[in-house]
Write a protein that holds these residues in place. Structure first.
Motif, short mmCIF file in Angstrom:
data_model
loop_
_atom_site.label_atom_id
_atom_site.label_comp_id
_atom_site.label_asym_id
_atom_site.label_seq_id
_atom_site.Cartn_x
_atom_site.Cartn_y
_atom_site.Cartn_z
N TYR A 250 -8.85 -4.39 -8.95
CA TYR A 250 -7.85 -5.35 -8.50
C TYR A 250 -7.27 -6.18 -9.65
O TYR A 250 -6.33 -6.94 -9.45
CB TYR A 250 -8.47 -6.30 -7.48
CG TYR A 250 -9.06 -5.58 -6.28
CD1 TYR A 250 -8.24 -4.98 -5.35
CD2 TYR A 250 -10.45 -5.50 -6.11
CE1 TYR A 250 -8.78 -4.31 -4.25
CE2 TYR A 250 -11.00 -4.85 -5.03
CZ TYR A 250 -10.16 -4.25 -4.10
OH TYR A 250 -10.69 -3.59 -3.03
N THR A 251 -7.85 -6.05 -10.84
CA THR A 251 -7.42 -6.89 -11.95
C THR A 251 -5.97 -6.65 -12.33
O THR A 251 -5.19 -7.59 -12.49
CB THR A 251 -8.32 -6.66 -13.18
OG1 THR A 251 -9.67 -6.97 -12.84
CG2 THR A 251 -7.89 -7.54 -14.34
N PRO A 253 -3.28 -5.04 -10.63
CA PRO A 253 -2.20 -5.38 -9.69
C PRO A 253 -2.20 -6.82 -9.21
O PRO A 253 -1.14 -7.35 -8.88
CB PRO A 253 -2.45 -4.41 -8.53
CG PRO A 253 -3.91 -4.13 -8.57
CD PRO A 253 -4.28 -4.13 -10.02
N TRP A 254 -3.38 -7.47 -9.18
CA TRP A 254 -3.44 -8.80 -8.57
C TRP A 254 -3.62 -9.96 -9.57
O TRP A 254 -3.40 -11.11 -9.22
CB TRP A 254 -4.58 -8.85 -7.55
CG TRP A 254 -4.35 -7.92 -6.40
CD1 TRP A 254 -4.99 -6.73 -6.16
CD2 TRP A 254 -3.40 -8.07 -5.35
NE1 TRP A 254 -4.51 -6.13 -5.03
CE2 TRP A 254 -3.52 -6.94 -4.50
CE3 TRP A 254 -2.45 -9.05 -5.04
CZ2 TRP A 254 -2.73 -6.77 -3.37
CZ3 TRP A 254 -1.67 -8.88 -3.92
CH2 TRP A 254 -1.81 -7.75 -3.09
N ILE A 255 -4.04 -9.64 -10.79
CA ILE A 255 -4.25 -10.70 -11.78
C ILE A 255 -3.40 -10.47 -13.03
O ILE A 255 -2.53 -11.27 -13.36
CB ILE A 255 -5.75 -10.81 -12.17
CG1 ILE A 255 -6.60 -11.12 -10.94
CG2 ILE A 255 -5.93 -11.89 -13.23
CD1 ILE A 255 -8.09 -11.19 -11.23
N HIS A 256 -3.68 -9.36 -13.70
CA HIS A 256 -3.04 -9.10 -14.99
C HIS A 256 -1.52 -9.01 -14.86
O HIS A 256 -0.78 -9.72 -15.57
CB HIS A 256 -3.61 -7.80 -15.59
CG HIS A 256 -2.92 -7.38 -16.85
ND1 HIS A 256 -3.14 -7.97 -18.06
CD2 HIS A 256 -1.98 -6.39 -17.09
CE1 HIS A 256 -2.40 -7.39 -18.99
NE2 HIS A 256 -1.69 -6.42 -18.43
N PRO A 258 0.75 -9.85 -12.36
CA PRO A 258 1.49 -11.05 -11.95
C PRO A 258 1.51 -12.14 -13.03
O PRO A 258 2.54 -12.80 -13.23
CB PRO A 258 0.74 -11.53 -10.70
CG PRO A 258 0.05 -10.32 -10.19
CD PRO A 258 -0.32 -9.53 -11.40
N HIS A 311 -0.22 2.61 -14.96
CA HIS A 311 -0.98 2.26 -13.76
C HIS A 311 -0.89 3.38 -12.72
O HIS A 311 -1.90 3.76 -12.10
CB HIS A 311 -0.44 0.95 -13.18
CG HIS A 311 -1.14 0.51 -11.94
ND1 HIS A 311 -2.46 0.11 -11.93
CD2 HIS A 311 -0.71 0.43 -10.64
CE1 HIS A 311 -2.81 -0.22 -10.69
NE2 HIS A 311 -1.76 -0.03 -9.89
N SER A 405 -14.91 -3.29 -8.61
CA SER A 405 -13.90 -2.25 -8.47
C SER A 405 -14.49 -0.86 -8.42
O SER A 405 -13.82 0.07 -8.00
CB SER A 405 -12.95 -2.32 -9.65
OG SER A 405 -13.64 -2.02 -10.84
#
Length: 416
Positions: A250-251, A253-256, A258, A311, A405
Motif C-alpha cells: 500500500y506504500t 499507491p496510498w503514501i508515496h 500522493p 507500478h 503487504s
C-alpha cells in the motif's frame, strides 16, 4: 503690390503661432503621479547627436524620481531628481554598475533649465542633455520603439544639493517605450517653457510597458524560494524514504505517490512564481531559471510517467524494470539538481538584491547537508537490515509475515 503682399504675409505669420515641434509624454498608471516627456530637436534627429530635452514631473511627496535610457538601468544614462530645498530640485546624473545603487556620473552633460523647481506641490525638472543620444552600447535612442526605464521612491523629502546623495531603493519601477519619431522638431532652448509653442503627444496608452511593485516583487521572491526549497530539499527526499521505512504493497499507491504528487504541485507553484519574478527582472533565460525548467519539468512530467509504468509492470511481473531504475535514479538526480539550483538561486538573488542576509544561504546549506545525511542513513539502515535477514536465511513465509503487504523491504523498494 509686392510690398503690400509682403506686409500681408508678415502680418499673417505674426498672428498665427507656428508649432515648432512635438513633445512626447508618458505617465505610468502606477507611478504615483510621475510623468516623463521628451523632445528631440530637428538638427539632433538628423545629425544623430546634439542636445535633447526631457521633463520629469511628480508630486513633491516623492523622495526621488528617475528616468533612464534603455530597457535596463545598466543600459544608459540615469536622471535622478530630488528636492534641494522647499522650492528647488537637484539633478543627479548617474550610471548603474549592476543591481546596486547607481553612482554619480560627471561625464553626462546635463543641466536644469528654467521652470525646474517645486511649485504648488509639484516637483519639476526640465533637463537638457548634450550627449544623451546613444546608450552605453552605442545604439541610438532614436526610433519608433525607443526603450526607457523609470523609478520612484516615496518618502520624506531629501532637501539635498549633493549629486552623490545616498538613495534608498525604489518602491515602484517600470519599463516603457516611446515613438521618438513623434517627438522631433523645433529649435527652442527650452521646449517646456511657457512661451514655447510645442504640441504634446500622450503616448501612455500606446507604450509597451511593464510596471512593477518592488514590495510585491520581494514577496514573490520569498514565496518562490520557500516553495521550491521545501519541495526539493525536504519533501521529495523524505517522501521517497517512505518506501524504505514503510515497505508495504500500500506504500506506493496510498503514501508515496500522493505525497510526491503534493511535492510536485508545490514545486510547480513555486516554479510559476519564479517565472513571474524572472519576467519582472527580465531574466527568463538566466542560468538559474534554465536549471529550474529542467528540474521542475522532470519531477512534474517524467517522474509520474515512469513511476506509473513501473507500478503497473511490477503488479504484473513482481519484478523491477528499467522504468523503476530510471524512476529511482532520475528522482534522486532531479532532487539533487533542484537542491543545487536552490543554492545557485541564493547567489543569483544576492547579485540582484545585496540586502539578503548572509545567514540565509548558510542556513540553507546546513539544512541540505542534514537532509542528505538522513537520506543516506535511512537507505543504509534498510539495506543493512535486508542483508542481515538474508544471512539468517529467514524463510520466505516469515519475511512475508513481517510486512503488511506480503513484500519484503527490498521487494517493496523495487516496486519503484
Amino acid at each position: 503690390m509686392r510690398i503690400l503682399s509682403s506686409l500681408i504675409t508678415a502680418l499673417a505669420v505674426g498672428l498665427v503661432p507656428a508649432t515648432l515641434g512635438q513633445i512626447i509624454s508618458y505617465t505610468p498608471s502606477l507611478g504615483r503621479g510621475v510623468s516623463y516627456s521628451v523632445n528631440i530637436p530637428d538638427d539632433t534627429a538628423s545629425a544623430g547627436s546634439g542636445p535633447i530635452y526631457m521633463q520629469l514631473t511628480a508630486p513633491s511627496d516623492l523622495r526621488w524620481m528617475a528616468l533612464g535610457q534603455g530597457s535596463r538601468m545598466t543600459h544608459g544614462n540615469l536622471f535622478i531628481v530630488y528636492s534641494a530645498s522647499a522650492d528647488n530640485v537637484t539633478l543627479s546624473t548617474r550610471k548603474a554598475l549592476g543591481h546596486y545603487e547607481p553612482v554619480y556620473d560627471s561625464e553626462v552633460e546635463a543641466t536644469l533649465l528654467d521652470g525646474s523647481g517645486i511649485v504648488d506641490g509639484v516637483m519639476t525638472a526640465n533637463i537638457r542633455c548634450d550627449n544623451c543620444m546613444h546608450l552605453f552600447s552605442g545604439k541610438s535612442i532614436m526610433g519608433s520603439a525607443s526603450e526607457w526605464v523609470w523609478a520612484v521612491n516615496k518618502g520624506a523629502a531629501l532637501y539635498s544639493t549633493n549629486v552623490s546623495q545616498h538613495l534608498t531603493q525604489h518602491d515602484w519601477h517600470g519599463i516603457f517605450s516611446l515613438d521618438l519619431t513623434l517627438a522631433t522638431g523645433g529649435d527652442s532652448a527650452n521646449p517646456f517653457a511657457s512661451n514655447a509653442s510645442y504640441s504634446t503627444v500622450n503616448y501612455s496608452s500606446k507604450s509597451k510597458q511593464q510596471q512593477i511593485s518592488d514590495t510585491i516583487l520581494h514577496k514573490k521572491r520569498i514565496a518562490h524560494g520557500v516553495m521550491t526549497s521545501v519541495a526539493f530539499v525536504l519533501l521529495f527526499p523524505n517522501f521517497a524514504l517512505t518506501l524504505f521505512i514503510f515497505p508495504s504493497r500500500y506504500t506506493v499507491p496510498w503514501i508515496h505517490a500522493p505525497l510526491q504528487l503534493f511535492g510536485a504541485c508545490l514545486a510547480l507553484a513555486g516554479f510559476g512564481v519564479g517565472v513571474s519574478v524572472s519576467r519582472d527582472l527580465q531574466e527568463l533565460g538566466g542560468y538559474h531559471p534554465s536549471i529550474g525548467y529542467v528540474a521542475v519539468g522532470g519531477v512534474v512530467v517524467l517522474q509520474p510517467i515512469l513511476g506509473i509504468i513501473q507500478h503497473i509492470k511490477f503488479r504484473r511481473t513482481r519484478k523491477s524494470t528499467w522504468f523503476g531504475v530510471a524512476h529511482r535514479w532520475l528522482g534522486r538526480g532531479l532532487a539533487a539538481l533542484g537542491t543545487i539550483n536552490g543554492g545557485v538561486g541564493f547567489y543569483y538573488a544576492r547579485a540582484k538584491n545585496p540586502d539578503i542576509p548572509p545567514a540565509s544561504p548558510i542556513a540553507y546549506g546546513v539544512i541540505c547537508a542534514v537532509m542528505f545525511l538522513i537520506y543516506v542513513s535511512v537507505i543504509w539502515w534498510r539495506k543493512s537490515r535486508d542483508k542481515a535477514k538474508a544471512k539468517l536465511q529467514i524463510p520466505t513465509e516469515k519475511v512475508l509475515s513481517d510486512t503488511d503487504s506480503g513484500l519484503s523491504g527490498r521487494t517493496a523498494c523495487e516496486e519503484v
